[in-house]
Write an enzyme that holds these catalytic residues in place. Structure first.
Site, PDB file in Angstrom:
ATOM      1  N   HIS A 113      42.064  10.871  -5.863  1.00  0.00           N
ATOM      2  CA  HIS A 113      42.200  10.381  -7.244  1.00  0.00           C
ATOM      3  C   HIS A 113      43.682  10.191  -7.554  1.00  0.00           C
ATOM      4  O   HIS A 113      44.524  10.998  -7.162  1.00  0.00           O
ATOM      5  CB  HIS A 113      41.580  11.398  -8.206  1.00  0.00           C
ATOM      6  CG  HIS A 113      42.031  11.240  -9.632  1.00  0.00           C
ATOM      7  ND1 HIS A 113      42.932  12.102 -10.224  1.00  0.00           N
ATOM      8  CD2 HIS A 113      41.707  10.322 -10.573  1.00  0.00           C
ATOM      9  CE1 HIS A 113      43.126  11.718 -11.478  1.00  0.00           C
ATOM     10  NE2 HIS A 113      42.411  10.641 -11.709  1.00  0.00           N
TER      11      HIS A 113
ATOM     12  N   GLY B  72      36.259   2.478 -24.853  1.00  0.00           N
ATOM     13  CA  GLY B  72      36.549   1.760 -23.618  1.00  0.00           C
ATOM     14  C   GLY B  72      35.279   1.265 -22.942  1.00  0.00           C
ATOM     15  O   GLY B  72      34.165   1.554 -23.362  1.00  0.00           O
TER      16      GLY B  72
END
Length: 310
Positions: A114, A267
């Site tokens: 990540h 979002g």
């Protein structure tokens, strides 16, 4: 708490240009490494303001699923997750932009990884603008190899070294504390670096640090993936990978502030949840047998170790 610092003549377009270029460079490097898969490009607009560019690979030669997303969203009120530690900024308008990626290889011997680098600007009429950077990267192996952990952490430390010797140990500690499943009492992986509210050294120095972190990602991850991509695996390893992927899902949905911010700010849900693995499983009250490689992950790797002196 992030102090309010006047943003002066800083051009948001400069930050945005870097993040968009970083996404392009990382996607290009990952496609070359995969050797067959290609990232699907999905651009989107947010009704409240802003939008993004989501790149997703599924069913690649190496990457079973992965996403590299750029977004720049704006709004009239900071979401609660962004102002929780900055109550004096609650209710301000905002710009938030950055790059976030998660990669899930098919081979269980290759770790999930990540990366996130981001910039926030909070503004209000008659008040000084406040800004801060955040980000980091971390590694989540399913089978542990010390040389991989050392390489990943060494690359993170080298990226931070030009900006001060205290950054790596502090950001490493913050990563260990943040990527921790409190309800399980275990780390998500072997960590890396994590930072937020970064503005004390001024815009130029902080932007330089964030660029150094972003630019070092491929060098931190691809050598690890290259060492493990040829290792043979079977049903046992795949089953354990699926089980441990469950921990990844739990963290992202229960504790991750980025997921919460994305959902609270309206979002794009598909882009927010692109980090989820393509397959996952849970078992009731399971633990690996003593002396197995699966047990070794817990005893030797899911601990807050000093990997630079391992």
């Amino acid at each position: 708490m992030a102090p309010a610092i006047n943003i002066g003549t800083i051009d948001l377009a400069t930050v945005k240009s870097y993040f968009a270029g970083l996404q392009d460079r990382i996607v290009g490097g990952l496609e070359q490494f995969d050797g067959g898969g290609r990232f699907r490009r999905d651009t989107w607009e947010r009704p409240e303001g802003g939008g993004g560019d989501t790149r997703v690979i599924e069913g690649g030669e190496f990457f079973e699923r992965g996403g590299v997303a750029f977004s720049h969203v704006k709004g009239e009120r900071l979401p609660p997750s962004a102002s929780a530690s900055r109550p004096e900024l609650a209710g301000r308008g905002f710009d938030a932009m950055g790059v976030s990626l998660v990669l899930h290889p098919r081979n269980p011997y290759c770790p999930t990884v990540h990366l996130n680098v981001r910039f926030f600007l909070a503004r209000a009429p008659g008040a000084e603008d406040a800004w801060w950077f955040g980000g980091g990267m971390d590694l989540t192996p399913y089978y542990g190899f010390e040389e991989d952990c050392i390489h990943f952490h060494r690359t993170c430390a080298d990226a931070l070294a030009p900006f001060g010797g205290d950054h790596y140990p502090r950001f490493k500690r913050q990563c260990d504390e943040y990527f921790y499943l409190k309800h399980r009492r275990e780390p998500r992986g072997i960590g890396g670096i994590f930072f937020d509210d970064l503005n004390a050294d001024g815009f130029d120095a902080n932007f330089g640090l964030v660029r150094s972190v972003g630019d070092s990602f491929l060098a931190a991850y691809l050598p690890v993936a290259e060492r493990r991509r040829g290792m043979a695996w079977g049903e046992r390893e795949r089953d354990f990978q699926s089980y441990r992927r469950g921990r990844y899902v739990e963290f992202n949905l229960v504790w991750d502030r980025g997921t919460l911010f994305g959902l609270q700010s309206g979002g794009r849900t598909e882009s927010i949840l692109m980090s989820m693995p393509p397959s996952v499983s849970w078992r009731y009250d399971w633990s690996p047998a003593a002396g197995t490689p699966e047990a070794e992950l817990y005893s030797r790797f899911l601990t807050a170790r000093d990997w630079l002196t391992a």
